[in-house]
Motif scaffolding. Structure first.
Motif, mmCIF file in Angstrom:
data_model
loop_
_atom_site.group_PDB
_atom_site.id
_atom_site.type_symbol
_atom_site.label_atom_id
_atom_site.label_comp_id
_atom_site.label_asym_id
_atom_site.label_seq_id
_atom_site.Cartn_x
_atom_site.Cartn_y
_atom_site.Cartn_z
ATOM 1 N N ALA A 250 0.826 -1.210 0.000
ATOM 2 C CA ALA A 250 0.000 0.000 0.000
ATOM 3 C C ALA A 250 0.861 1.262 0.000
ATOM 4 C CB ALA A 250 -0.923 0.000 1.216
ATOM 5 N N LEU A 251 1.901 1.266 0.812
ATOM 6 C CA LEU A 251 2.740 2.454 0.926
ATOM 7 C C LEU A 251 3.623 2.654 -0.300
ATOM 8 C CD1 LEU A 251 3.694 2.031 4.682
ATOM 9 C CD2 LEU A 251 2.143 3.738 3.719
ATOM 10 N N LEU A 252 4.127 1.568 -0.855
ATOM 11 C CA LEU A 252 4.937 1.666 -2.071
ATOM 12 C C LEU A 252 4.115 2.278 -3.210
ATOM 13 C CD1 LEU A 252 6.747 -1.812 -2.117
ATOM 14 C CD2 LEU A 252 7.762 0.391 -1.524
ATOM 15 N N MET A 253 2.928 1.739 -3.413
ATOM 16 C CA MET A 253 2.087 2.218 -4.505
ATOM 17 C C MET A 253 1.620 3.643 -4.253
ATOM 18 S SD MET A 253 0.898 1.499 -7.436
ATOM 19 C CE MET A 253 -0.479 1.317 -8.568
ATOM 20 N N GLY A 254 1.292 3.958 -2.998
ATOM 21 C CA GLY A 254 0.851 5.305 -2.667
ATOM 22 C C GLY A 254 1.906 6.344 -2.986
ATOM 23 N N ALA A 255 3.167 6.060 -2.624
ATOM 24 C CA ALA A 255 4.255 6.997 -2.899
ATOM 25 C C ALA A 255 4.509 7.130 -4.395
ATOM 26 C CB ALA A 255 5.526 6.535 -2.178
ATOM 27 N N PHE A 256 4.502 6.002 -5.094
ATOM 28 C CA PHE A 256 4.798 6.003 -6.524
ATOM 29 C C PHE A 256 3.760 6.794 -7.309
ATOM 30 C CE2 PHE A 256 4.632 3.773 -10.712
ATOM 31 C CZ PHE A 256 5.909 4.080 -11.136
ATOM 32 N N VAL A 257 2.495 6.535 -7.058
ATOM 33 C CA VAL A 257 1.424 7.220 -7.784
ATOM 34 C C VAL A 257 1.400 8.709 -7.465
ATOM 35 C CG1 VAL A 257 -1.089 7.430 -7.952
ATOM 36 C CG2 VAL A 257 -0.015 5.196 -8.119
ATOM 37 N N THR A 258 1.653 9.063 -6.209
ATOM 38 C CA THR A 258 1.643 10.476 -5.823
ATOM 39 C C THR A 258 2.684 11.275 -6.601
ATOM 40 O OG1 THR A 258 0.848 9.949 -3.597
ATOM 41 C CG2 THR A 258 1.900 12.081 -3.903
ATOM 42 N N ILE A 259 3.889 10.724 -6.729
ATOM 43 C CA ILE A 259 4.938 11.426 -7.476
ATOM 44 C C ILE A 259 4.503 11.662 -8.919
ATOM 45 C CG2 ILE A 259 7.251 11.173 -8.467
ATOM 46 C CD1 ILE A 259 7.378 12.004 -5.603
ATOM 47 N N PHE A 260 3.993 10.636 -9.580
ATOM 48 C CA PHE A 260 3.618 10.780 -10.983
ATOM 49 C C PHE A 260 2.357 11.618 -11.169
ATOM 50 C CE2 PHE A 260 6.663 7.396 -11.834
ATOM 51 C CZ PHE A 260 7.179 7.792 -13.054
ATOM 52 N N ASN A 261 1.457 11.606 -10.189
ATOM 53 C CA ASN A 261 0.245 12.428 -10.309
ATOM 54 C C ASN A 261 0.574 13.912 -10.412
ATOM 55 O OD1 ASN A 261 -1.559 10.338 -10.287
ATOM 56 N ND2 ASN A 261 -2.519 10.861 -8.335
ATOM 57 N N TYR A 262 1.532 14.370 -9.614
ATOM 58 C CA TYR A 262 1.761 15.809 -9.498
ATOM 59 C C TYR A 262 3.036 16.271 -10.189
ATOM 60 C CZ TYR A 262 -2.139 15.136 -6.501
ATOM 61 O OH TYR A 262 -3.380 14.775 -6.049
ATOM 62 N N ALA A 263 3.824 15.336 -10.728
ATOM 63 C CA ALA A 263 4.991 15.732 -11.515
ATOM 64 C C ALA A 263 4.557 16.521 -12.745
ATOM 65 C CB ALA A 263 5.803 14.507 -11.929
ATOM 66 N N GLY A 264 3.420 16.159 -13.331
ATOM 67 C CA GLY A 264 2.927 16.869 -14.501
ATOM 68 C C GLY A 264 2.610 18.323 -14.211
ATOM 69 N N TYR A 265 2.004 18.587 -13.047
ATOM 70 C CA TYR A 265 1.701 19.970 -12.683
ATOM 71 C C TYR A 265 2.985 20.772 -12.498
ATOM 72 C CZ TYR A 265 -3.205 18.799 -11.928
ATOM 73 O OH TYR A 265 -4.501 18.419 -12.108
ATOM 74 N N ARG A 266 4.003 20.149 -11.937
ATOM 75 C CA ARG A 266 5.260 20.855 -11.728
ATOM 76 C C ARG A 266 5.983 21.123 -13.048
ATOM 77 N NH1 ARG A 266 10.865 18.554 -9.100
ATOM 78 N NH2 ARG A 266 11.868 20.565 -8.740
ATOM 79 N N LEU A 267 6.039 20.106 -13.906
ATOM 80 C CA LEU A 267 6.866 20.210 -15.104
ATOM 81 C C LEU A 267 6.209 20.999 -16.233
ATOM 82 C CD1 LEU A 267 8.367 16.601 -15.147
ATOM 83 C CD2 LEU A 267 9.495 18.722 -14.433
ATOM 84 N N THR A 268 4.890 21.117 -16.223
ATOM 85 C CA THR A 268 4.240 21.919 -17.266
ATOM 86 C C THR A 268 4.172 23.401 -16.894
ATOM 87 O OG1 THR A 268 2.063 21.364 -16.313
ATOM 88 C CG2 THR A 268 2.845 20.017 -18.162
ATOM 89 N N ALA A 269 4.609 23.735 -15.670
ATOM 90 C CA ALA A 269 4.620 25.130 -15.214
ATOM 91 C C ALA A 269 6.049 25.681 -15.310
ATOM 92 C CB ALA A 269 4.112 25.213 -13.774
ATOM 93 N N PRO A 270 6.218 27.007 -15.246
ATOM 94 C CA PRO A 270 7.570 27.583 -15.225
ATOM 95 C C PRO A 270 8.354 27.053 -14.010
ATOM 96 C CG PRO A 270 5.934 29.280 -15.665
ATOM 97 C CD PRO A 270 5.181 28.040 -15.261
ATOM 98 N N PRO A 271 9.657 26.882 -14.101
ATOM 99 C CA PRO A 271 10.531 27.255 -15.224
ATOM 100 C C PRO A 271 10.701 26.147 -16.268
ATOM 101 C CG PRO A 271 11.868 26.509 -13.402
ATOM 102 C CD PRO A 271 10.435 26.426 -12.927
ATOM 103 N N PHE A 272 9.988 25.012 -16.106
ATOM 104 C CA PHE A 272 10.216 23.877 -17.002
ATOM 105 C C PHE A 272 9.401 24.003 -18.290
ATOM 106 C CE2 PHE A 272 10.748 22.392 -12.583
ATOM 107 C CZ PHE A 272 12.087 22.059 -12.621
#
Length: 421
Positions: A250-272
């Motif tokens: 449960a914890l492995l999957m929770g951490a993995f999905v969380t990173i990928f869920n919000y990486a898009g919001y970070r990388l599509t915004a400035p400065p990336f």
């Protein structure tokens, strides 16, 4: 908690010929063509499951714009599927005991593919969530049943390698689903992208039913009754070491999905300022998960799961720390390490379920996957609060805290297995 020596994680000596059960039918080994057909079929089932489930992940920022919703609300398109899948798994295990493994997996893949196509033409956000919830519910007929089929039909000394290949199908499906939808969305729109993904997985479902050999070590048990199933689940929860495996998953999957869920919001915004195609291509790191899961399965048979699992968790934590930088190459390396560590750890943990569960393996697998997908659904949406409040440092702290607890559970389990041995 008392654990018998039967739970020791030691690789059995390889027999000269395949072991023959009491009814005279040998289990599948790598030397048999049936083994290769079964491995490919289950690989395809994992591919279809993860590509359908996670094809929406790179589209979360797109959904926020298209429907005017927050990041946390957008993440529900993934969370409702994973949570409904987790609940459906509990019903899939009893159904599989009555109707069989092969037929239930095929029906689940077929229905899920059609629902994904329907979600692509949803007129509003509410209808989208309803269709995604139904899709997750139908997908519940795949993971636990697939793991149980492997545990029943594959010779035990070679189970980890077969399980690793199945997890590799999960990794490849997750990668193709994410990249395909991410890239196609930029050129044909998200609706057509989801429809095309459903069509691909319809083909995978047909190939699955053609390839998979019929069960030779399963006998339908008819109406077992609610008491039987409740007792089976209770035995795995309170009379074995399996809860530590469930918590870890449960914890492995929770951490993995969380990173990928919000990486898009970070990388599509400035400065990336990533484009939709660039964000989708980020998921190509899943190719490392294909190799990592297979290698982890082989290493588990050779040196023991109690050594491979903590190493996988440390790799995940290292990768998350690297994503804190502002360098795109370093972020990509960090996400690659996260992916390698996750799929290696998941392959080990899921394979451990089949080894520790001596009876009612379908029920044991269903509990593991219930926790696994509930972890994804709950943590994936809860991460939206950390993102809104503290941006990426909040996501990093949240995921590292989950992995710290997972490491504790893994070390506890390794110590109990060592003592039993």
């Amino acid at each position: 908690m008392r654990i018998s020596a039967a739970l020791a994680d030691r690789t059995p000596a390889r027999p000269v010929s395949p072991p023959v059960p009491s009814h005279g039918t040998p289990r599948m080994t790598r030397a048999m063509p049936e083994y290769r057909r079964a491995s490919l079929a289950l690989f395809l089932s994992g591919f279809a499951t993860f590509s359908l489930l996670y094809c929406v992940q790179p589209l979360l920022p797109v959904f926020s714009d298209a429907f005017g919703i927050t990041p946390a609300s957008s993440s529900l398109s993934l969370s409702v599927s994973t949570i409904s899948l987790a609940i459906a798994i509990l019903f899939a295990a009893p159904l599989a005991e009555r109707f069989g493994r092969r037929e239930l997996i095929f029906a689940a893949l077929l229905a899920s593919s059609v629902l994904n196509i329907a979600a692509g033409i949803a007129p509003d956000w509410t209808v989208m969530l309803v269709l995604r919830a139904l899709e997750g519910a139908t997908l519940g007929g795949v993971p636990a049943v697939a793991m149980t089929y492997l545990a029943e039909e594959i010779e035990p000394a070679e189970l980890a390698a077969a399980m690793g290949l199945y997890i590799a199908g999960n990794a490849l499906g997750g990668m193709i689903g994410r990249i395909g939808c991410g890239v196609l969305t930029e050129y044909v729109g998200w609706r057509a992208a989801m429809g095309l993904m459903g069509a691909v997985d319809l083909a995978a479902a047909v190939a699955f039913i053609v390839l998979l050999p019929r069960s030779r070590h399963f006998l339908p048990r008819g109406r077992l009754g609610a008491r039987y199933h409740m007792t089976a689940w209770a035995n795995h929860l309170f009379r074995s070491a399996l809860p530590a495996v469930y918590l870890t998953g449960a914890l492995l999957m929770g951490a993995f999905v969380t990173i990928f869920n919000y990486a898009g919001y970070r990388l599509t915004a400035p400065p990336f300022d990533f484009s939709q195609t660039q964000q989708g291509l980020l998921f190509s790191v899943y190719i490392f998960g294909v190799g990592a899961s297979s290698l982890a399965g082989i290493l588990s048979d050779r040196i023991g799961r109690q050594r491979v699992l903590p190493a996988g968790i440390v790799t995940m934590m290292t990768g998350i720390l690297l994503t804190m930088t502002a360098s795109v190459p370093v972020i990509v390396i960090g996400i690659s390490l996260l992916t390698i560590g996750f799929f290696a750890s998941h392959a080990v943990a899921s394979g451990w379920v089949g080894r520790l569960a001596k009876t009612d393996r379908g029920h044991a697998s269903s509990l593991y996957l219930l926790c696994y997908y509930m972890g994804a659904g709950i943590a994936g949406s809860a991460g939206g609060w950390f993102w809104s409040s503290w941006r990426w440092p909040g996501i990093t702290g949240f995921t590292l805290a989950m992995l710290t607890v997972a490491m504790g559970a893994a070390l506890w389990l390794a110590e109990r297995v060592r003592r039993a041995a």
